[in-house]
Enzyme design. Sequence first.
Site, PDB file in Angstrom:
ATOM      1  N   GLU A 193      -2.980  11.928  24.965  1.00  0.00           N
ATOM      2  CA  GLU A 193      -1.497  11.807  24.351  1.00  0.00           C
ATOM      3  C   GLU A 193      -0.827  11.114  25.541  1.00  0.00           C
ATOM      4  OE1 GLU A 193       0.472  15.561  23.676  1.00  0.00           O
ATOM      5  OE2 GLU A 193      -0.864  15.710  21.968  1.00  0.00           O
ATOM      6  N   GLU A 244      -6.807  17.987  18.662  1.00  0.00           N
ATOM      7  CA  GLU A 244      -6.119  19.114  18.620  1.00  0.00           C
ATOM      8  C   GLU A 244      -5.174  19.588  17.368  1.00  0.00           C
ATOM      9  OE1 GLU A 244      -3.337  19.253  22.185  1.00  0.00           O
ATOM     10  OE2 GLU A 244      -4.745  18.263  23.451  1.00  0.00           O
TER      11      GLU A 244
HETATM   12  C1  FCB Z   1      -0.390  19.028  23.468  1.00  0.00           C
HETATM   13  C2  FCB Z   1      -1.224  18.805  24.816  1.00  0.00           C
HETATM   14  C3  FCB Z   1      -1.956  20.018  25.050  1.00  0.00           C
HETATM   15  C4  FCB Z   1      -1.048  21.441  24.606  1.00  0.00           C
HETATM   16  C5  FCB Z   1      -0.635  21.338  23.428  1.00  0.00           C
HETATM   17  C6  FCB Z   1       0.257  22.500  22.687  1.00  0.00           C
HETATM   18  O1  FCB Z   1       0.453  17.929  23.651  1.00  0.00           O
HETATM   19  O2  FCB Z   1      -2.319  17.866  24.494  1.00  0.00           O
HETATM   20  O3  FCB Z   1      -2.298  20.122  26.267  1.00  0.00           O
HETATM   21  O4  FCB Z   1      -0.235  21.700  25.633  1.00  0.00           O
HETATM   22  O5  FCB Z   1       0.136  20.137  23.130  1.00  0.00           O
END
Ligand code: FCB
Length: 465
Positions: free
Chosen positions: A168, A352
């Site tokens: 990110e 994620e």
């Molecule tokens: C994302 C991050 C991760 C975590 C989630 C909830 O933006 O990559 O580390 O904090 O959010």
Amino acid sequence: MPAFMPHFPAGFTWGVSTSAYQIEGATSDNGRGPSIWDSFTHSRGTVVDGSTGDIACDHYHRYAEDVALLAGLGVGAYRFSVAWPRIQPDGTGPANPAGLAFYDRLVDSLLERGIDPVATLFHWDLPQALEDRGGWLARETAHRFADYATLVAGRLADRVKLWITLNEPFVHMSYGYGLGVHAPGRQRLFDAFPVTHHQLLGHGLAVTALRTLTSSPIAITNDYSPVRVLGDTDADRLAAGAYHALHNRLFTDPILGLGYPEVPGADAAVIQPGDLDTIAAPIDALGVNYYNPTGVRAPTDPGNPLPFDLVPLPGYPTTSFGWPVDPDGLWELLTGLRHEYGDRLPPIHITEGGCSYDDTLDADGHCHDPERIAYLDGHLRAVHRAIVDGVDVRGYFVWSLLDNFEWAEGYTKRFGLVHVDFATQRRTPKTSYTWYRDMINTGAVAPTGALAPTGAVDVAPADAG
Ligand code: FCB
């Protein structure tokens, strides 16, 4: 409710994700140097509960227990991140042998359990010594990142099954250097463009370096948020386009060979000849993180330095973070990426996805989290629909294995499939852990009655896995 059980394609990867600073603790063990997150959390007023990642989930000492939890879940892959300051305490020079040894042990214990290691090289914990020399504002950091990637791959290239350069970079740039709500806490707004460019350059240089060391696929992880226009004026649509360019295209267009989109603050002076080619070094997969869509409209306050207003989206349930829950947004973004990038788009891994709720242990010591099960159920169905609609999605990684240190929110937001009592470090699998385990076992999202979103799945099932 149709009795429908979508099956994912054979070979679809089920995983979970974590990151180093959020779980490891042991921040000064065995030669680890300070990172920007150590400095940031030890400054007053940066984290809502005043906490730090000094101990976090103590994973550095308890990784064997955590690998056993992964094995119990039956995941095929585990995405973790390597802490740069464990490998190079001050960001340059030879590797700290103890740092490499930790990840060596972790990787071997995963492989012993039949779990593919997926390594992210940078999940925001820059060595403080590099920040003191300008951090990602400095071009030199891109070269240091490639050196560090070479050291890690020099040790783990034969065993890591998927490499992810950066996590990110949009969030790191905007929260860390634009708004200052994350480390390193700089508030440069649109003057953070060098951070964008140098992260992308570091990514490209690292891809080139890794190519010579590994035959495993190489990816980058971006976060994406489909934009919902609130309002129907041209100015609203313009604002939505501006936000889309910034959040969704800034770190994707250049990597896929399209150069930079038009964004405020883009400063051509930091782009040197050849940089865009380096950045566009071919990747084998795109990591996609998705949490929620974003509501945008034209700026209403003339003092607003941004070309848009971000506004809460009405009509959605929200997580304890206040984030709207919208599984359709995931389908929209996946099919949108396919539409926007066509054949340039490599296969996707959802690296994620997850949600925070105020999970507590009941009197019997159990942790029931039906909202998380509903969240995952809905989002997996959305992924399935996107696959059926032609998007090449190869895997899904739940954020996160464990409740952990959630950056500026400290320990107040629980994202884990496993509950962690931070006073005792006791791990308790939640009901979502059992749900995900059963889902993985069958390779399908089983109908879950009231939890299943009505009408979400209206397509023929893909071949059973
Ligand atoms: C994302 C991050 C991760 C975590 C989630 C909830 O933006 O990559 O580390 O904090 O959010």
